[in-house]
Design a protein around this motif. Structure first.
Motif: not given
Length: 163
Positions: A6-8, A70-84, A101-110
């Motif tokens: 769904t998120e994808d 959609a925007r929340s998922t894209k934001e997660k991706y962006s943060v994770l991608h930048e960190f990696l 990872m964007e589908h599994a990361v918690t808000l706290q970790t993000l």
């Protein structure tokens, strides 16, 4: 709770709409590399769940709830991608891993990853520990610590020697 699929789909719809101004079944099929019939089936599900507005043989738009997800998922991706990337992961691997990872990361970790990336990127120079980390990744060894250098090592014994 939403599924990865769904998120994808929502992320793909949002991305295509941003680029083209609109989105259709064929656009999403191409974007996700799936069959048009798979997209049509998913569109029916997403419509039922209230994430999209879809007209057969027409376009698709995101509802406010769909856009938010959609925007929340894209934001997660962006943060994770930048960190990696910051860790030195190559672009292709960072893209693949951030997508997973964007589908599994918690808000706290993000939130912590976001703050960490903001902190590191706010510095004019790369922090010293990143230079040491890069060296460790390349050589597989932790540099000896010199008291005046105040380098903090990963092992307790060396850390004590640095104090």
């Amino acid at each position: 709770m939403t599924t990865e699929r769904t998120e994808d789909y929502l992320k793909a719809i949002d991305t295509v709409i941003e680029k083209k101004g609109y989105s259709q079944v064929k656009d999403i099929a191409r974007f996700l590399n799936v069959s048009p019939s798979s997209v049509t089936g998913m569109f029916k599900k997403l419509t039922k769940e209230g994430y999209i507005n879809y007209e057969k043989y027409g376009g698709v738009t995101l509802t406010p709830e769909g856009k938010k997800l959609a925007r929340s998922t894209k934001e997660k991706y962006s943060v994770l991608h930048e960190f990696l990337i910051l860790l030195g992961v190559d672009e292709v691997t960072a893209d693949d891993d951030a997508c997973k990872m964007e589908h599994a990361v918690t808000l706290q970790t993000l939130e912590k990853l976001t703050k960490f990336s903001e902190f590191v990127n706010s510095k004019e120079e790369m922090p010293k520990f990143f230079l040491h980390f890069k060296e460790f990744c390349e050589k597989g060894e932790i540099s000896d610590c010199k008291k005046k250098d105040k380098t903090i090592s990963l092992d307790k014994q060396t850390r004590k020697a640095c104090k």
